[in-house]
Design an enzyme around this catalytic site. Sequence first.
Site, mmCIF file in Angstrom:
data_model
loop_
_atom_site.group_PDB
_atom_site.id
_atom_site.type_symbol
_atom_site.label_atom_id
_atom_site.label_comp_id
_atom_site.label_asym_id
_atom_site.label_seq_id
_atom_site.Cartn_x
_atom_site.Cartn_y
_atom_site.Cartn_z
ATOM 1 C CB THR A 1 -0.912 0.048 1.237
ATOM 2 O OG1 THR A 1 -0.094 0.282 2.402
ATOM 3 C CG2 THR A 1 -1.689 -1.243 1.413
ATOM 4 C CB ILE B 1 1.026 0.077 6.626
ATOM 5 C CG1 ILE B 1 0.286 1.413 6.851
ATOM 6 C CG2 ILE B 1 1.767 -0.377 7.867
ATOM 7 C CD1 ILE B 1 -0.855 1.303 7.854
ATOM 8 C CB ILE C 1 7.037 -0.336 9.094
ATOM 9 C CG1 ILE C 1 6.331 -1.100 10.225
ATOM 10 C CG2 ILE C 1 6.785 1.167 9.189
ATOM 11 C CD1 ILE C 1 4.820 -1.026 10.203
ATOM 12 C CE LYS C 2 5.721 0.982 0.433
ATOM 13 N NZ LYS C 2 4.778 1.099 -0.725
ATOM 14 C CB ILE C 3 11.223 3.505 6.215
ATOM 15 C CG1 ILE C 3 10.535 3.083 7.517
ATOM 16 C CG2 ILE C 3 12.129 4.712 6.445
ATOM 17 C CD1 ILE C 3 11.493 2.664 8.614
#
Length: 372
Positions: free
Chosen positions: A44, A108, A139-141
């Site tokens: 996403t 996300i 976790i998208k960074i």
Amino acid sequence: MTDALKRLSDEGVAIWLDDLSRRRITSGNLAELIDDSHVVGVTTNPSIFQKAISGGDGYERQLRDLAVRGVTVEEAVRMITTADVRDAADVLRPVFDATDGRDGRVSIEVDPRLAHSTEPTVAEAKQLAWLVDRPNTLIKIPATEAGLPAITEVIGLGISVNVTLIFSLERYRAVTDAYLSGLEKAKERGLDLSEIESVASFFVSRVDTEIDKRLEKIGSDEAKALKGRAALANARLAYQVYEEVFSSDRWAALEKAGAKKQRPLWASTGVKDPAYKDTLYVTDLVAPGTVNTMPEATLEATADHGEVTGDTVRGTYGQARADLDALAAVGVDYDDVVRLLEVEGVEKFEASWNDLLKSTEAELKRLAPEKP
């Protein structure tokens, strides 16, 4: 219909869907894609959530409850998005279990407005991991300069990460270093390295879009002959970096301690130029140990007429380097291109996030109970 997708999976490419909405979950569509189309993950981003939530399908009841509670718009957005990711993670849990945590993942993203701030990014990543509370979350960074130390710290805390918005080979190498440094921190803290997963999202189609525009402006026959070659060359050379990094002595020590390789993930794989085959960034980027996250149209095109002929990456490095050299020779500034794409990537996600906040705020006001 799914033979090409099966062949892709058999070649070692994990097929992830680059889309999520509540309707996709509740209708059973996501489960169908897992069962019938070899989909083993979901990504996403702020643009995807903006489109899903502003579409409204399936969100009104939760929005009404949030409006009654009088929560802030930021809290409302996080409650809604983490609920979708949590439910999608539950749908994908059997894949997660069957692949020993390699796939069955849902990503996300941290608030894109934090892209240039390290400590807030780390704090947001910790909060998102806590809110979703599923082991199969990533976790998208973003791979900005401020994002790199955040990646190291978050991995060092044992939180799995999808590094996003990678455009350049230099930055990709820095991302792998940040990952290894994070694993070394986690090891020092006594964490189980086998439970930490990461992918590095290397963006593809946007590279061709920007460079093709510059080649057209240059206008020479030599320049025009190079259109449509930059993105594949860039991604293939990234895979060469991957092979180098994950065959190093530094990596061997971490692998011995239980660590998993950070897989390259081909992102932005929907073809923008109708002159190119619509499966270009799938069938021409087949290599073991990779992920390809596709918009649904690309997934369907690959299932319908994609020609998967085996590994199309290894053995191409010489030609890929020659293609990038040829671009430089006709006047395309690679460093300027990738710098611009990173700036634009962050700006686009910020704009989508702000649009999401505005549309959610409007819905909260519409659904709020009348004051006596």
